[in-house]
Each structure stands twice: as structure tokens, then as C-alpha cells.
Design a protein around this motif. Structure first.
Motif, PDB file in Angstrom:
ATOM      1  N   ASP A 144      41.182   6.265 -14.263  1.00 43.52           N
ATOM      2  CA  ASP A 144      41.524   6.578 -12.891  1.00 43.52           C
ATOM      3  C   ASP A 144      42.018   8.022 -12.883  1.00 43.52           C
ATOM      4  OD1 ASP A 144      42.651   6.920 -10.413  1.00 43.52           O
ATOM      5  OD2 ASP A 144      43.968   5.170 -10.508  1.00 43.52           O
ATOM      6  N   LEU A 145      41.175   8.925 -12.387  1.00 41.64           N
ATOM      7  CA  LEU A 145      41.516  10.350 -12.386  1.00 41.64           C
ATOM      8  C   LEU A 145      42.212  10.771 -11.103  1.00 41.64           C
ATOM      9  CD1 LEU A 145      38.449  12.012 -14.145  1.00 41.64           C
ATOM     10  CD2 LEU A 145      40.433  10.866 -15.120  1.00 41.64           C
ATOM     11  N   ASN A 146      42.390   9.844 -10.180  1.00 44.68           N
ATOM     12  CA  ASN A 146      43.171  10.089  -8.964  1.00 44.68           C
ATOM     13  C   ASN A 146      42.710  11.323  -8.193  1.00 44.68           C
ATOM     14  OD1 ASN A 146      45.162   8.250  -7.981  1.00 44.68           O
ATOM     15  ND2 ASN A 146      46.272   8.478  -9.910  1.00 44.68           N
ATOM     16  N   VAL A 147      41.385  11.519  -8.143  1.00 43.99           N
ATOM     17  CA  VAL A 147      40.838  12.591  -7.318  1.00 43.99           C
ATOM     18  C   VAL A 147      39.432  12.203  -6.878  1.00 43.99           C
ATOM     19  CG1 VAL A 147      39.923  13.878  -9.311  1.00 43.99           C
ATOM     20  CG2 VAL A 147      40.384  15.076  -7.165  1.00 43.99           C
ATOM     21  N   ALA A 148      39.147  12.441  -5.616  1.00 38.58           N
ATOM     22  CA  ALA A 148      37.779  12.369  -5.118  1.00 38.58           C
ATOM     23  C   ALA A 148      37.250  13.800  -5.130  1.00 38.58           C
ATOM     24  CB  ALA A 148      37.745  11.781  -3.709  1.00 38.58           C
ATOM     25  N   HIS A 149      36.265  14.067  -5.959  1.00 39.26           N
ATOM     26  CA  HIS A 149      35.881  15.453  -6.224  1.00 39.26           C
ATOM     27  C   HIS A 149      35.161  16.099  -5.042  1.00 39.26           C
ATOM     28  CE1 HIS A 149      33.365  18.517  -8.633  1.00 39.26           C
ATOM     29  NE2 HIS A 149      34.535  19.038  -8.344  1.00 39.26           N
ATOM     30  N   GLN A 150      34.165  15.428  -4.517  1.00 36.94           N
ATOM     31  CA  GLN A 150      33.361  15.986  -3.434  1.00 36.94           C
ATOM     32  C   GLN A 150      33.581  15.202  -2.145  1.00 36.94           C
ATOM     33  OE1 GLN A 150      29.195  16.580  -4.563  1.00 36.94           O
ATOM     34  NE2 GLN A 150      29.748  16.284  -6.704  1.00 36.94           N
ATOM     35  N   GLU A 151      33.155  15.788  -1.044  1.00 38.82           N
ATOM     36  CA  GLU A 151      33.301  15.091   0.233  1.00 38.82           C
ATOM     37  C   GLU A 151      32.540  13.771   0.246  1.00 38.82           C
ATOM     38  OE1 GLU A 151      32.497  17.522   3.622  1.00 38.82           O
ATOM     39  OE2 GLU A 151      34.360  18.668   3.375  1.00 38.82           O
ATOM     40  N   ILE A 152      31.437  13.682  -0.481  1.00 39.81           N
ATOM     41  CA  ILE A 152      30.683  12.424  -0.509  1.00 39.81           C
ATOM     42  C   ILE A 152      31.375  11.364  -1.358  1.00 39.81           C
ATOM     43  CG2 ILE A 152      28.457  13.475  -0.038  1.00 39.81           C
ATOM     44  CD1 ILE A 152      27.796  13.310  -2.988  1.00 39.81           C
ATOM     45  N   LEU A 154      34.376  10.164  -0.779  1.00 40.98           N
ATOM     46  CA  LEU A 154      35.280   9.339   0.016  1.00 40.98           C
ATOM     47  C   LEU A 154      34.730   9.199   1.429  1.00 40.98           C
ATOM     48  CD1 LEU A 154      38.556  11.292   0.936  1.00 40.98           C
ATOM     49  CD2 LEU A 154      36.452  12.402   0.193  1.00 40.98           C
ATOM     50  N   LYS A 155      35.186   8.160   2.097  1.00 41.33           N
ATOM     51  CA  LYS A 155      34.622   7.807   3.399  1.00 41.33           C
ATOM     52  C   LYS A 155      34.967   8.817   4.477  1.00 41.33           C
ATOM     53  CE  LYS A 155      32.598   4.809   6.210  1.00 41.33           C
ATOM     54  NZ  LYS A 155      31.180   4.385   6.076  1.00 41.33           N
ATOM     55  N   ASN A 156      36.220   9.267   4.482  1.00 40.42           N
ATOM     56  CA  ASN A 156      36.696  10.118   5.579  1.00 40.42           C
ATOM     57  C   ASN A 156      37.268  11.428   5.041  1.00 40.42           C
ATOM     58  OD1 ASN A 156      36.254   8.147   7.784  1.00 40.42           O
ATOM     59  ND2 ASN A 156      37.849   6.979   6.730  1.00 40.42           N
ATOM     60  N   PRO A 157      36.410  12.337   4.590  1.00 43.04           N
ATOM     61  CA  PRO A 157      36.917  13.560   3.966  1.00 43.04           C
ATOM     62  C   PRO A 157      37.697  14.470   4.913  1.00 43.04           C
ATOM     63  CG  PRO A 157      34.533  13.661   4.248  1.00 43.04           C
ATOM     64  CD  PRO A 157      34.937  12.258   4.554  1.00 43.04           C
ATOM     65  N   LYS A 158      37.288  14.558   6.167  1.00 41.25           N
ATOM     66  CA  LYS A 158      37.961  15.497   7.071  1.00 41.25           C
ATOM     67  C   LYS A 158      39.396  15.074   7.342  1.00 41.25           C
ATOM     68  CE  LYS A 158      33.801  17.250   9.329  1.00 41.25           C
ATOM     69  NZ  LYS A 158      33.061  17.405  10.619  1.00 41.25           N
ATOM     70  N   SER A 159      39.603  13.794   7.618  1.00 37.30           N
ATOM     71  CA  SER A 159      40.957  13.339   7.937  1.00 37.30           C
ATOM     72  C   SER A 159      41.837  13.235   6.701  1.00 37.30           C
ATOM     73  CB  SER A 159      40.905  11.988   8.654  1.00 37.30           C
ATOM     74  OG  SER A 159      40.318  11.002   7.825  1.00 37.30           O
ATOM     75  N   ASN A 160      41.230  13.230   5.506  1.00 43.10           N
ATOM     76  CA  ASN A 160      42.002  13.120   4.265  1.00 43.10           C
ATOM     77  C   ASN A 160      42.202  14.450   3.554  1.00 43.10           C
ATOM     78  OD1 ASN A 160      42.799  10.267   3.608  1.00 43.10           O
ATOM     79  ND2 ASN A 160      40.635   9.948   4.067  1.00 43.10           N
ATOM     80  N   ARG A 161      41.711  15.530   4.142  1.00 42.08           N
ATOM     81  CA  ARG A 161      41.849  16.839   3.521  1.00 42.08           C
ATOM     82  C   ARG A 161      43.318  17.134   3.219  1.00 42.08           C
ATOM     83  NH1 ARG A 161      39.689  22.166   4.288  1.00 42.08           N
ATOM     84  NH2 ARG A 161      40.589  23.419   2.600  1.00 42.08           N
ATOM     85  N   ASN A 162      43.581  17.467   1.980  1.00 41.70           N
ATOM     86  CA  ASN A 162      44.920  17.792   1.483  1.00 41.70           C
ATOM     87  C   ASN A 162      45.883  16.614   1.476  1.00 41.70           C
ATOM     88  OD1 ASN A 162      44.567  20.435   0.575  1.00 41.70           O
ATOM     89  ND2 ASN A 162      44.702  21.231   2.673  1.00 41.70           N
ATOM     90  N   ARG A 196      29.494   5.035  -2.268  1.00 45.60           N
ATOM     91  CA  ARG A 196      29.781   4.312  -3.501  1.00 45.60           C
ATOM     92  C   ARG A 196      31.196   4.684  -3.918  1.00 45.60           C
ATOM     93  NH1 ARG A 196      26.047   2.163  -6.669  1.00 45.60           N
ATOM     94  NH2 ARG A 196      27.855   0.896  -7.247  1.00 45.60           N
ATOM     95  N   TYR A 197      32.078   3.712  -3.820  1.00 47.42           N
ATOM     96  CA  TYR A 197      33.500   3.969  -4.022  1.00 47.42           C
ATOM     97  C   TYR A 197      34.074   3.031  -5.075  1.00 47.42           C
ATOM     98  CZ  TYR A 197      32.539   6.058   0.538  1.00 47.42           C
ATOM     99  OH  TYR A 197      31.994   6.784   1.561  1.00 47.42           O
ATOM    100  N   SER A 198      35.225   3.435  -5.635  1.00 50.30           N
ATOM    101  CA  SER A 198      35.873   2.615  -6.672  1.00 50.30           C
ATOM    102  C   SER A 198      37.294   2.212  -6.310  1.00 50.30           C
ATOM    103  CB  SER A 198      35.882   3.372  -8.005  1.00 50.30           C
ATOM    104  OG  SER A 198      36.727   4.524  -7.925  1.00 50.30           O
ATOM    105  N   TRP A 199      37.809   2.714  -5.186  1.00 47.85           N
ATOM    106  CA  TRP A 199      39.159   2.337  -4.745  1.00 47.85           C
ATOM    107  C   TRP A 199      39.194   2.241  -3.237  1.00 47.85           C
ATOM    108  CZ3 TRP A 199      42.626   5.027  -1.575  1.00 47.85           C
ATOM    109  CH2 TRP A 199      43.880   4.412  -1.418  1.00 47.85           C
ATOM    110  N   TRP A 200      39.910   1.211  -2.771  1.00 42.89           N
ATOM    111  CA  TRP A 200      40.084   0.988  -1.338  1.00 42.89           C
ATOM    112  C   TRP A 200      41.545   0.634  -1.074  1.00 42.89           C
ATOM    113  CZ3 TRP A 200      36.596  -0.958  -4.620  1.00 42.89           C
ATOM    114  CH2 TRP A 200      35.234  -0.666  -4.406  1.00 42.89           C
ATOM    115  N   SER A 201      42.100   1.177  -0.033  1.00 43.68           N
ATOM    116  CA  SER A 201      43.453   0.796   0.374  1.00 43.68           C
ATOM    117  C   SER A 201      43.482  -0.688   0.719  1.00 43.68           C
ATOM    118  CB  SER A 201      43.873   1.625   1.591  1.00 43.68           C
ATOM    119  OG  SER A 201      45.078   1.120   2.138  1.00 43.68           O
TER     120      SER A 201
END
Length: 251
Positions: A144-152, A154-162, A196-201
Motif C-alpha cells: 500500500d503506497l498510499n498514493v494515486a499516481h495519475q488522475e486515472i 482514482l474516481k474523482n481526481p478534481k475534487s481530491n486534488r491535494n 480499476r481501483y484497489s481501495w474504497w472508503s
């Protein structure tokens, strides 16, 4: 060889579910776990046919990693040799004939990025550790590297920025790792695939809606690129808020 990596979000908790049967069904050569959340003696899970290695956090019920391997490693080390980083049970390194396996649970930057400065220092020191190993043998890094590297990723990159796990700094540190000679195995095979994701809230029915993040990885030394047979996310395996990820290598 078949490798599995899974943040189980508490080994004792997942043992009450279907984990023992899931473990058997994986039939992997090496199974690496993160966030086992236990101390020595608190789990008697000892699957037949595997050697087991654990790195426990000093803080009870927190962090921790484990590796189960069919083939006994030449050597096993814990941590990265820096005391300030080695109190939380985050790294196990297994040396084999042809490669090093490094299992890691990367520190979270925490809400409001309170731990970001520590996270960046961790990334710098951990990258140096991997580069040193890579001078001796190729490296297979998982966890678990605790980072989504690219916008693709994660589902909602704009609202999760920073937000933690998608800050510019964390993403940049992952880019630096790739630039010094490492490959994200999943993106190597599937550079453009989405959702394609590996973690979900656990909140807002995120998993049912597949509103997730890809933060669990297999990263390999570049010279292992031609050995990658498959990389996947087992998103139909339940029991944790993370899904297992898998790597198959011709090694």
C-alpha cells in the motif's frame, strides 16, 4: 512466480471472515500483507507450506507488515536502517536468489496533510534504500503506497486534488521513483485502463459504486519489465477496504 499483496486492515479482523480460505485460493508463491495491526503473539495464523515473517509496530494495534513465502529467503531484514522510520513495522525485505522482495506500508500524509513533510522525507529515504538494493539485484516492491499516481488512478481526481494520497508532492515522489529505474507493473501492461481501483472508503457506498483509488502496487526494477506476465487487481475479493493486487513474473 505469483505474488499477492493485500492491505488487510487488521489481520485479526479479517481472520474472522473468509481470509484463511482466500489465502489458500490465492495459491501464490509469496503473499505480502500490510496493516496487520497486531503485536507478536496476537495471531496464530501459520498457513501450511509457508514461511512467515512479521514486522510489528511499536504502537499497539497500528500499522505492521507480514510476508508468507513458500520458498525460504536467503535473508530477511526489517525496516530500512533509519531509526526514525523503523518504529512502525512498515518494511520487510526478503532476499532471494534472483531478486529482492520489499513489502511496504507507506505512511499516510493524514488529514490536512499534517504528516506530509514526514511523508516526503520517508519517500526520499525509502527511494534511496530501493536504489541501493537495485545495485545488487532487481527489486520487486509491493504494498500500500498510499498514493494515486495519475488522475486515472482514482474516481474523482478534481475534487481530491491535494487531499492525502493525491497531493502534488506525493504524486511527484512516485514519479521520482519511476524515473530512477522502476516500473509500475499494472500501468506497464494497462497504460490507459480506467476504473480499476484497489481501495474504497467505507462511506457513501463507495465500493458498490466503484468510487475508489488505485493505491496498492507492484513496482519492479526496469530490467524486470520483460518478465512481467500479468498484473491485476482482485476487486472481487472482500474482507478489507482494500483489494488484493497480484503480479506474475517469469523469474
Amino acid at each position: 512466480m505469483k505474488f499477492i499483496s493485500w492491505n488487510v486492515n487488521g489481520l485479526r479482523a479479517i481472520m474472522k471472515k473468509d481470509f484463511p480460505e482466500q489465502f489458500k485460493s490465492f495459491d501464490a508463491d509469496v503473499i505480502s500483507l500490510q496493516e496487520i495491526k497486531l503485536q507478536e503473539g496476537q495471531s496464530d495464523f501459520s498457513p501450511e507450506g509457508y514461511y512467515a515473517y512479521h514486522n510489528y509496530a511499536q504502537r499497539k494495534g497500528y500499522s505492521g507488515t507480514a510476508v508468507f513465502t513458500k520458498k525460504k529467503p536467503l535473508s530477511v531484514t526489517y525496516g530500512i536502517g533509519i531509526e526514525s522510520h523503523d518504529q512502525e513495522g512498515r518494511v520487510i525485505t526478503c532476499e532471494y536468489d534472483k531478486f529482492f522482495l520489499v513489502n511496504v506500508y507507506t505512511p499516510n500524509a493524514q488529514p490536512e496533510l499534517k504528516r506530509l513533510s514526514y511523508r516526503v522525507q520517508w519517500e526520499t529515504d525509502f527511494r534511496a534504500y530501493l536504489m541501493h538494493l537495485d545495485t545488487m539485484k532487481p527489486v520487486v516492491l509491493c504494498g500500500d503506497l498510499n498514493v494515486a499516481h495519475q488522475e486515472i488512478d482514482l474516481k474523482n481526481p478534481k475534487s481530491n486534488r491535494n487531499n492525502p494520497g493525491f497531493s502534488d508532492e506525493e504524486r511527484s515522489e512516485f514519479t521520482k521513483l519511476l524515473e530512477v529505474g522502476f516500473t509500475d507493473s499494472f500501468r506497464f501492461l494497462y497504460p490507459d485502463i480506467t476504473e480499476r481501483y484497489s481501495w474504497w472508503s467505507y462511506r457513501f457506498n463507495a465500493r458498490a459504486n466503484n468510487s475508489g483509488w488505485r493505491i496498492d502496487y507492484f513496482v519492479v526494477s526496469n530490467r524486470l519489465q520483460n518478465k512481467i506476465l500479468d498484473a491485476d487487481i482482485l476487486d472481487q475479493e472482500f474482507g478489507s477496504d482494500h483489494a488484493p493486487v497480484v503480479l506474475k513474473l517469469d523469474i
